[in-house]
Design a protein around this motif. Structure first.
Motif, PDB file in Angstrom:
ATOM      1  N   GLY A  12      -1.171 -10.518  -3.081  1.00 41.54           N
ATOM      2  CA  GLY A  12      -1.247 -10.820  -1.415  1.00 41.54           C
ATOM      3  C   GLY A  12      -0.697 -11.958  -0.504  1.00 41.54           C
ATOM      4  N   THR A  13      -1.403 -12.027   0.737  1.00 39.32           N
ATOM      5  CA  THR A  13      -0.922 -12.512   1.618  1.00 39.32           C
ATOM      6  C   THR A  13      -0.885 -14.367   0.765  1.00 39.32           C
ATOM      7  OG1 THR A  13      -1.020 -11.148   3.043  1.00 39.32           O
ATOM      8  CG2 THR A  13      -0.467 -13.725   3.653  1.00 39.32           C
ATOM      9  N   ASN A  81       1.310  -5.210  -3.099  1.00 38.46           N
ATOM     10  CA  ASN A  81       2.105  -6.803  -2.494  1.00 38.46           C
ATOM     11  C   ASN A  81       0.531  -5.892  -1.704  1.00 38.46           C
ATOM     12  OD1 ASN A  81       3.980  -4.464  -3.157  1.00 38.46           O
ATOM     13  ND2 ASN A  81       4.442  -4.906  -1.095  1.00 38.46           N
ATOM     14  N   GLN A  82       1.478  -7.687  -0.563  1.00 39.41           N
ATOM     15  CA  GLN A  82       1.815  -7.505   0.522  1.00 39.41           C
ATOM     16  C   GLN A  82       2.947  -6.861   1.195  1.00 39.41           C
ATOM     17  OE1 GLN A  82       2.937 -12.009   2.273  1.00 39.41           O
ATOM     18  NE2 GLN A  82       3.082 -12.887   0.224  1.00 39.41           N
ATOM     19  N   ARG A  83       2.664  -6.425   2.278  1.00 37.40           N
ATOM     20  CA  ARG A  83       3.988  -5.622   2.918  1.00 37.40           C
ATOM     21  C   ARG A  83       3.954  -6.044   3.044  1.00 37.40           C
ATOM     22  NH1 ARG A  83       0.553  -0.710   4.978  1.00 37.40           N
ATOM     23  NH2 ARG A  83      -0.979  -2.442   5.914  1.00 37.40           N
ATOM     24  N   GLU A  84       6.027  -5.385   4.161  1.00 30.55           N
ATOM     25  CA  GLU A  84       6.313  -5.935   5.548  1.00 30.55           C
ATOM     26  C   GLU A  84       7.136  -7.468   4.955  1.00 30.55           C
ATOM     27  OE1 GLU A  84       3.261  -5.413   6.142  1.00 30.55           O
ATOM     28  OE2 GLU A  84       3.329  -3.381   6.393  1.00 30.55           O
ATOM     29  N   TRP A 103       4.689 -11.376   6.456  1.00 27.22           N
ATOM     30  CA  TRP A 103       4.274  -9.789   7.815  1.00 27.22           C
ATOM     31  C   TRP A 103       3.728 -10.446   9.152  1.00 27.22           C
ATOM     32  CZ3 TRP A 103      -0.817  -9.069   8.250  1.00 27.22           C
ATOM     33  CH2 TRP A 103      -1.808  -9.615   8.326  1.00 27.22           C
ATOM     34  N   TYR A 135       6.125  -7.138  13.644  1.00 32.34           N
ATOM     35  CA  TYR A 135       5.604  -7.057  12.028  1.00 32.34           C
ATOM     36  C   TYR A 135       5.752  -6.270  10.739  1.00 32.34           C
ATOM     37  CZ  TYR A 135       1.236  -4.444   9.008  1.00 32.34           C
ATOM     38  OH  TYR A 135       0.609  -4.670   8.483  1.00 32.34           O
ATOM     39  N   ASP A 255      -0.277  -2.326  -1.060  1.00 37.46           N
ATOM     40  CA  ASP A 255      -1.452  -2.470  -0.777  1.00 37.46           C
ATOM     41  C   ASP A 255      -2.537  -2.063  -0.602  1.00 37.46           C
ATOM     42  OD1 ASP A 255      -1.307  -4.866   0.867  1.00 37.46           O
ATOM     43  OD2 ASP A 255      -2.058  -6.605   0.766  1.00 37.46           O
ATOM     44  N   GLN A 256      -2.323  -1.792   1.272  1.00 33.02           N
ATOM     45  CA  GLN A 256      -3.077  -0.867   1.553  1.00 33.02           C
ATOM     46  C   GLN A 256      -3.149   0.470   1.205  1.00 33.02           C
ATOM     47  OE1 GLN A 256      -5.235  -2.701   3.109  1.00 33.02           O
ATOM     48  NE2 GLN A 256      -4.433  -4.345   2.680  1.00 33.02           N
ATOM     49  N   THR A 277      -6.945 -10.696   5.013  1.00 34.46           N
ATOM     50  CA  THR A 277      -6.355 -11.145   6.111  1.00 34.46           C
ATOM     51  C   THR A 277      -7.025 -10.728   7.475  1.00 34.46           C
ATOM     52  OG1 THR A 277      -5.171 -11.848   4.250  1.00 34.46           O
ATOM     53  CG2 THR A 277      -4.808 -13.256   6.479  1.00 34.46           C
ATOM     54  N   GLY A 278      -6.073  -9.268   7.429  1.00 29.22           N
ATOM     55  CA  GLY A 278      -6.650  -8.313   7.757  1.00 29.22           C
ATOM     56  C   GLY A 278      -7.374  -7.195   8.336  1.00 29.22           C
ATOM     57  N   PHE A 280      -7.610  -2.664   7.554  1.00 32.43           N
ATOM     58  CA  PHE A 280      -5.801  -2.249   7.061  1.00 32.43           C
ATOM     59  C   PHE A 280      -7.684  -0.750   6.630  1.00 32.43           C
ATOM     60  CE2 PHE A 280      -4.015  -6.142   6.561  1.00 32.43           C
ATOM     61  CZ  PHE A 280      -3.316  -5.637   7.270  1.00 32.43           C
TER      62      PHE A 280
HETATM   63  O1  G3P Z   1       0.432  -5.803   6.668  1.00 35.34           O
HETATM   64  C1  G3P Z   1       0.055  -5.888   5.731  1.00 35.34           C
HETATM   65  C2  G3P Z   1      -0.905  -6.062   4.229  1.00 35.34           C
HETATM   66  O2  G3P Z   1      -0.656  -5.800   3.601  1.00 35.34           O
HETATM   67  C3  G3P Z   1      -1.133  -7.822   4.251  1.00 35.34           C
HETATM   68  O3  G3P Z   1      -2.660  -7.395   3.341  1.00 35.34           O
HETATM   69  O4  G3P Z   1      -4.138  -8.109   2.460  1.00 35.34           O
HETATM   70  O5  G3P Z   1      -2.210  -9.116   1.647  1.00 35.34           O
HETATM   71  O6  G3P Z   1      -3.876  -9.747   3.786  1.00 35.34           O
HETATM   72  P1  G3P Z   1      -3.332  -8.769   2.607  1.00 35.34           P
END
Ligand code: G3P
Length: 509
Positions: A12-13, A81-84, A103, A135, A255-256, A277-278, A280
């Motif tokens: 993750g982030t 995984n954290q995307r992007e 991202w 993004y 991850d989402q 963190t955000g 989704f």
């Molecule tokens: O698009 C960004 C998202 O995948 C980040 O998720 O949970 O790592 O903040 P997270």
């Protein structure tokens, strides 16, 4: 014979988690490690991919050791995984040529505005389902290729990164690819992650030549795109490597999308919201890529081996949990757990609204220059009002998405499945039910992101036989029904819209 399990790496982030699940979807091992957030300039956010890979090895090893498990007991490994977030690395040495651009990184906003002015928005939306925004990975990959240090050869000649990329000497990928490459030596990604790059055509299911040309990203550097649950495996771990066993890496999901899968939202109309963190908010739309007219993204949900792709509508909110972290950063609170108690100590925010647009606003506004706003304060405003306004901002932003989702899909959401760190906060869950006037359902296993990727990998190797078996694993822990009247909820929400306008106005100055 010892029992067998499926492992999931959740990168993750803010950190990396390793979890192991049994056949009932119960957690039998769990280890976590944070990594450094690098902020070289305002609005820039980087991660060190090498640190992420090292932490991955640590959490996998520690998780297995702590639970007394042997790597041979893992039937498969899934990745989420954290995307992007974008990495470019040298195919030969495996060394990244630059830190990963995260991202949240806004450094390519000017480039995005250039694309908007050049009238590219519609084309990008049509092909990728995405808004033209910093993004996504495309402008990040372009930036790395333009700005990372070129290779200095011993002869005085330096070699251009693009030339090296065209020769297949440099590889680009999102974090799933980076981990699969390090685990198995193969360069692949899954469809859900590919759909976040702004380089992948979600209808043709192929890298898009026009977009590759626009961003000057050579196809030779891109990963092969595979199903999210892949019976052919992405590869196997090296028995002589850190794990000491040959385990199939058989599933990956952004991850989402993993949370959508872990919440068993397998059918059109099923929806979940993850509070990290955000936040989704994703709704499965089945085999139809539904175009949004209300600022949502059309994205790939998941693909099982030999099955068609399932699409989703997504509302991406950039800052929710990060707003609570910010309260901690400015010493207003000591920890996130305190927020419920403080918010409950007052009846309302007394008219205070907080719009945490710290990195611009995502869905449904898509304004990279919007900035955080705190409005409606009086001499009587106290810490609990601000804390409560911050929690309310999470609920209001989610309502923005819920309304857009209903308008786009025509589906009236009656229950919303929730997960992520912040849903441990009962006050927030009740507030969310009140503000969106919908039942909020919290499942027993709240680590649905890791669970979703374990499910994807486990299905591929036959550890789980069917989606129905997974549906049976999903259990409600608690349901929150709206207690506020619809009239009160609407009244509070209408003032939120005014506060958001202030935050957008700031960008227009
Ligand atoms: O698009 C960004 C998202 O995948 C980040 O998720 O949970 O790592 O903040 P997270």
């Amino acid at each position: 014979m010892p029992d067998t399990y499926v492992g999931a790496i959740d990168q993750g982030t803010t950190g990396t988690r390793f979890m192991v699940f049994d056949r009932n979807g119960r957690v039998v091992a769990n280890a976590y490690e944070r990594h450094e957030q690098v902020y070289p300039e305002p609005g820039w956010v980087e991660h060190d991919p090498v640190e992420i890979w090292e932490n991955t090895q640590t959490v996998v090893t520690d998780g297995l050791d702590d639970a007394g498990l042997d790597a041979d007991q893992l039937e498969a490994l899934g990745i989420t995984n954290q995307r992007e977030t974008t990495v470019v690395w040298d195919a030969d040495s495996g060394r990244p040529v630059h830190n990963a651009l995260v991202w949240q990184d806004r450094r390519t906003t000017d480039r995005v505005e250039e694309l908007q002015e050049a009238g590219k928005v519609e084309e990008i939306r049509e092909k990728t389902g995405l808004e033209c925004d910093a993004y996504f990975s495309a402008t990040k990959a372009e930036w790395i290729l333009d700005n990372a240090e070129p290779l200095k050869l011993e002869t005085s000649r330096t070699r251009d990164l693009r030339e090296r990329a065209r020769n297949g000497e440099l590889l680009m990928g999102t974090i799933d690819s980076w981990l699969v490459y390090n685990l198995t030596g193969n360069h692949v990604t899954d469809v859900s992650n590919a759909s976040r790059t702004m380089l992948y055509n979600i209808r043709d299911l192929a890298w898009d030549d026009d977009l590759l040309e626009e961003f000057d990203v050579p196809e030779e550097m891109l990963p092969e795109v595979r199903p999210s649950s892949d019976e052919d495996f992405y590869g196997t771990t090296d028995p002589d490597g850190f794990l000491g066993a040959e385990v199939p890496v058989a599933g990956a999901l952004g991850d989402q999308q993993a949370a959508l899968f872990g919440q068993t939202c397998f059918d059109a109309g099923d929806a979940k919201n993850t509070y990290g963190t955000g936040s989704f908010y994703l709704m499965n739309t089945g085999n139809d890529a539904v175009e949004s007219e209300h600022g949502l993204l059309t994205t790939i949900g998941f693909q099982l081996s030999d099955e068609p792709v399932q699409y989703a509508l997504e509302g991406s909110i950039f800052v929710t949990g990060a707003a609570i972290e910010w309260l901690e950063d400015i010493d207003l609170i000591n920890n996130a757990a305190q927020t419920a108690e403080l918010a409950r100590s007052v009846d309302s925010t007394d008219g205070v609204y907080m719009v945490p647009a710290f990195t611009g606003l995502g869905a449904p506004h898509w304004d990279g220059r919007a900035r955080g706003t705190l409005v409606g304060m009086t001499r009587g405003t106290r810490k609990p009002h601000i804390v409560r306004a911050t929690l309310e901002s999470i609920a209001y932003q989610t309502r923005d998405i819920a309304e857009a989702m209903e308008a786009d899909s025509g589906v009236d959401t009656t229950t919303l499945r929730v997960d992520g760190g912040a849903v441990k906060n009962n006050f927030l869950c009740q507030l969310q039910a009140d503000i969106i006037q919908t039942d909020i359902v919290r499942p027993e296993v709240d680590e649905t992101t890791a669970l979703g990727s374990a499910y994807a990998a486990g299905l591929a190797v036959g550890y789980w036989e069917s989606l129905d078996e997974l549906r049976e694993n999903w259990q409600v822990e608690r349901e929150f029904d709206p207690e506020m009247s619809e009239r009160d909820a609407d009244k509070k929400y209408s003032r939120w819209g005014d506060a958001v306008e202030r935050s957008l106005d700031w960008a227009r100055e």
